[in-house]
Structure formats: C-alpha cells, structure tokens
Design an enzyme around this catalytic site. Structure first.
Site, PDB file in Angstrom:
ATOM      1  N   LYS A 101      -7.969   4.575  -0.189  1.00  0.00           N
ATOM      2  CA  LYS A 101      -7.021   3.415  -0.269  1.00  0.00           C
ATOM      3  C   LYS A 101      -6.322   3.330  -1.655  1.00  0.00           C
ATOM      4  O   LYS A 101      -5.601   2.398  -1.968  1.00  0.00           O
ATOM      5  CB  LYS A 101      -7.716   2.115   0.062  1.00  0.00           C
ATOM      6  CG  LYS A 101      -8.544   1.926   1.387  1.00  0.00           C
ATOM      7  CD  LYS A 101      -7.273   2.316   2.311  1.00  0.00           C
ATOM      8  CE  LYS A 101      -8.065   2.291   4.085  1.00  0.00           C
ATOM      9  NZ  LYS A 101      -7.066   2.407   5.008  1.00  0.00           N
ATOM     10  N   LYS A 148      -0.215   4.293  -2.860  1.00  0.00           N
ATOM     11  CA  LYS A 148      -0.861   5.297  -2.202  1.00  0.00           C
ATOM     12  C   LYS A 148      -0.077   6.617  -2.214  1.00  0.00           C
ATOM     13  O   LYS A 148      -0.465   7.580  -2.737  1.00  0.00           O
ATOM     14  CB  LYS A 148      -1.480   4.863  -0.788  1.00  0.00           C
ATOM     15  CG  LYS A 148      -2.224   3.838  -0.498  1.00  0.00           C
ATOM     16  CD  LYS A 148      -2.604   3.796   1.013  1.00  0.00           C
ATOM     17  CE  LYS A 148      -3.265   2.637   1.449  1.00  0.00           C
ATOM     18  NZ  LYS A 148      -2.401   1.409   1.629  1.00  0.00           N
ATOM     19  N   GLU A 163       1.284   5.920   8.888  1.00  0.00           N
ATOM     20  CA  GLU A 163       2.230   5.796   9.835  1.00  0.00           C
ATOM     21  C   GLU A 163       3.037   4.658   9.402  1.00  0.00           C
ATOM     22  O   GLU A 163       4.057   4.236  10.130  1.00  0.00           O
ATOM     23  CB  GLU A 163       1.678   5.819  11.381  1.00  0.00           C
ATOM     24  CG  GLU A 163       1.093   6.958  11.838  1.00  0.00           C
ATOM     25  CD  GLU A 163       0.753   6.632  13.172  1.00  0.00           C
ATOM     26  OE1 GLU A 163       0.983   7.617  14.177  1.00  0.00           O
ATOM     27  OE2 GLU A 163       0.014   5.685  13.587  1.00  0.00           O
TER      28      GLU A 163
END
Length: 216
Positions: free
Chosen positions: A14, A74, A164
């Site tokens: 994360k 990220k 995604e």
C-alpha cells in the site's frame, strides 16, 4: 525460501519507499517472467509498458486521478511500474511474427509442423472473433502474465501492487493505446514497501481449504 512461504508472505503493498530502487538484475528477471509467461496457443496477445523513471511513472499516473487518485502514490513512489495491456485484435501480421519466431527458435521439425501450428492458432483466433469475445480472451491471457509477475516478485523479495483502479480512457489518451490495438488490463507497481505501509506484516487471510476445494 520454499514456494508456500513465498505465497504466504507476498501481499498487495500500500505504500512504497521512494528512496529504494530495484537492482537491474532483479528487474531483468521480472521482465523475463512477463515475456516467458504462457498464453493460449502461444498467441502472446499482450504488450507491457514499463516505467523506470519519474517521467514514465508520471505518464502512467495520468490514469490514477480523480476517483482513482488513491493509487497515485503507489505508482509515483514505486521503483518500477508496468502497465499490462491486452491486444484488442490479433491481425495476420502479429500471428505471422509469432510463427516466424517459433521457427527461428527451432520449434518446427518440418514445414508441415509449422503449417499445423499456424492453422491451430488461427482456428482459435477465428473462434473468438466469431464469438465476439476476442478482447476478453486476450485480457485473460494478460492476467496469466500478471500472475507470473506477482509470483516472481514474491520469490525475488520484491513488493508489488496490482491495480485495476485506473481511468482507462486517460491511459489510452496518454499512450495512444487504441491506435496500437491495445487495451489497458492492469497496472503493477514494483519496489520495496515503506515503513508506513499498514499492510506489511499482516497475516494473510484466505477461506479454509475445505471451502475452496472439492473432489471431482
């Protein structure tokens, strides 16, 4: 480290340590994992866009704005980022390139073997074209490559995050994907987790084996 340990320890990172970069030798192995991934009838219906510098990561991060801004850090703080794309069609030129590469690699003992492979692969492509699901089929193949990349990263001690959550239209505009016959499938960040990564060290949670398996 055995395979079970790798599988239990890998997780979706994360937060990344922006000051740590993957060694070139490790990156080469990860890229090999993508290139050597299996695909149905060896169609290799994919293309991988790799960001290894700030400018490249910023381009991929154009897909992580607005509702997807939670993924921006990220992408920008990782060492490397890969945008896995699936081909939206498999034109004759691509199929011929694969066939010629197979021949160059010594996979055919005769011209008959080459022709047999051409017909078999072409038959599957036609099958999915006529069914109208070729883009879905090629995206499934891209996810096989995703699995190989994630497992390889875990085996090499590399943290990874599959995403995604992105704006496909923004990535298309940035990279001209549609004009190249490509569609974005998934983004994967690679690197080393930061101390602030709340997901690091948490136990893996999976349904019990008797729930997910049954005997045929």
């Amino acid at each position: 480290m055995d395979l079970s340990t790798v599988l239990r320890q890998r997780y979706a990172t994360k937060a990344y340590d922006s000051g740590r970069r993957l060694p070139d030798a490790v990156v080469a192995q990860l890229m090999a994992a993508l290139r050597d991934s299996p695909s149905s009838v060896n169609a290799q219906p994919w293309h991988f866009i790799v960001a290894d510098d700030e400018a490249g990561k910023a381009r991929i991060a154009t897909g992580a704005t607005g509702a997807f801004s939670y993924n921006t850090s990220k992408i920008l703080n990782a060492s490397h980022v890969v945008l896995l794309c699936a081909r939206t069609s498999l034109p004759p030129a691509h199929l011929l390139a694969v066939l010629d590469q197979e021949q160059a690699d010594g996979r055919f003992a005769s011209e008959e073997a080459r022709e047999g492979q051409r017909k078999t692969r072409g038959g599957y492509v036609t099958l999915h074209e006529e069914a109208g699901d070729l883009p879905a089929w090629t995206q499934k193949q891209a996810y096989i490559a995703l699995g190989f990349l994630l497992l390889s990263a875990g085996a090499l001690g590399v943290d990874a995050t599959p995403m995604e959550g992105f704006d496909a239209g923004a990535l298309d505009a940035t990279f001209g994907l549609a004009d190249k016959g490509l569609a974005p499938a998934v983004i994967v960040s690679l690197g080393y987790h930061a101390e602030t990564d709340f997901n690091a060290g948490l136990p893996k949670s999976r349904l019990a084996a008797d729930v997910v398996f049954s005997r045929a």
